[in-house]
Design a protein around this motif. Structure first.
Motif, short mmCIF file in Angstrom:
data_model
loop_
_atom_site.label_atom_id
_atom_site.label_comp_id
_atom_site.label_asym_id
_atom_site.label_seq_id
_atom_site.Cartn_x
_atom_site.Cartn_y
_atom_site.Cartn_z
N PRO A 29 -66.99 -65.68 8.89
CA PRO A 29 -68.21 -65.06 9.40
C PRO A 29 -69.37 -66.05 9.36
N GLU A 30 -70.34 -65.84 10.23
CA GLU A 30 -71.52 -66.69 10.24
C GLU A 30 -72.42 -66.31 9.07
N GLY A 31 -73.18 -67.29 8.56
CA GLY A 31 -74.10 -67.00 7.48
C GLY A 31 -74.58 -68.25 6.79
N ASN A 32 -75.65 -68.10 6.02
CA ASN A 32 -76.21 -69.21 5.27
C ASN A 32 -75.27 -69.64 4.16
N VAL A 33 -75.35 -70.92 3.84
CA VAL A 33 -74.57 -71.48 2.74
C VAL A 33 -75.54 -71.72 1.59
N SER A 34 -75.20 -71.26 0.41
CA SER A 34 -76.10 -71.41 -0.73
C SER A 34 -76.15 -72.85 -1.22
N ALA A 35 -77.15 -73.14 -2.03
CA ALA A 35 -77.31 -74.45 -2.70
C ALA A 35 -77.51 -75.59 -1.72
N GLY A 36 -78.14 -75.33 -0.58
CA GLY A 36 -78.51 -76.41 0.33
C GLY A 36 -77.45 -76.90 1.28
N GLY A 37 -76.25 -76.36 1.21
CA GLY A 37 -75.23 -76.76 2.16
C GLY A 37 -73.89 -77.01 1.50
N VAL A 38 -72.93 -77.28 2.35
CA VAL A 38 -71.57 -77.51 1.88
C VAL A 38 -71.01 -78.75 2.59
N ALA A 39 -70.24 -79.55 1.83
CA ALA A 39 -69.60 -80.72 2.42
C ALA A 39 -68.50 -80.26 3.37
N PHE A 40 -68.32 -80.99 4.47
CA PHE A 40 -67.30 -80.62 5.45
C PHE A 40 -66.90 -81.84 6.26
N THR A 41 -65.77 -81.75 6.91
CA THR A 41 -65.34 -82.70 7.93
C THR A 41 -64.80 -81.87 9.09
N LEU A 42 -64.66 -82.51 10.24
CA LEU A 42 -64.13 -81.84 11.42
C LEU A 42 -63.02 -82.69 12.01
N PRO A 43 -62.01 -82.06 12.61
CA PRO A 43 -60.95 -82.84 13.25
C PRO A 43 -61.47 -83.53 14.51
N ASN A 44 -60.96 -84.71 14.78
CA ASN A 44 -61.30 -85.45 16.00
C ASN A 44 -60.35 -84.99 17.10
#
Length: 109
Positions: A29-44
């Motif tokens: 679901p869409e929504g804010n992430v707490s603590a300023g954000g979350v680390a992520f990567t995306l597939p190329n």
């Protein structure tokens, strides 16, 4: 020039940056992430070459705020990070945290 972007025809596709997106991802679901954000990567998924720099954009939700405090209006796009394709070519590695679970668009300068 980029081809028609993956979000063309959606309710917020016409607010995308000029040139459109080469790829897009949606989180639910869409929504804010707490603590300023979350680390992520995306597939190329588009086969960009290793070392290619890309721009990362997100679409604003009800109360989207970037780490610097900038408010992103609902259904508007804002560039929130840059990324580079990993050495093995499989992943986009961002230079910032993801501040909200929403739609992300990828641009190539």
């Amino acid at each position: 020039a980029a081809a028609a972007h993956p979000l063309e025809g959606t309710c917020f596709g016409d607010t995308a940056p000029e040139g459109g997106f080469v790829d897009a991802f949606g989180f639910a679901p869409e929504g804010n992430v707490s603590a300023g954000g979350v680390a992520f990567t995306l597939p190329n998924r588009t086969g960009l070459a290793p070392g290619t720099a890309v721009g990362l954009w997100l679409v604003g939700g009800i109360d989207t705020e970037l780490p610097g405090g900038e408010v992103v209006e609902e259904a508007e796009w804002a560039r929130f990070a840059d990324a580079v394709v990993s050495d093995d070519g499989t992943t986009l590695v961002p230079d910032a945290l993801l501040p909200e679970l929403t739609w992300i668009g990828i641009t190539v300068p």
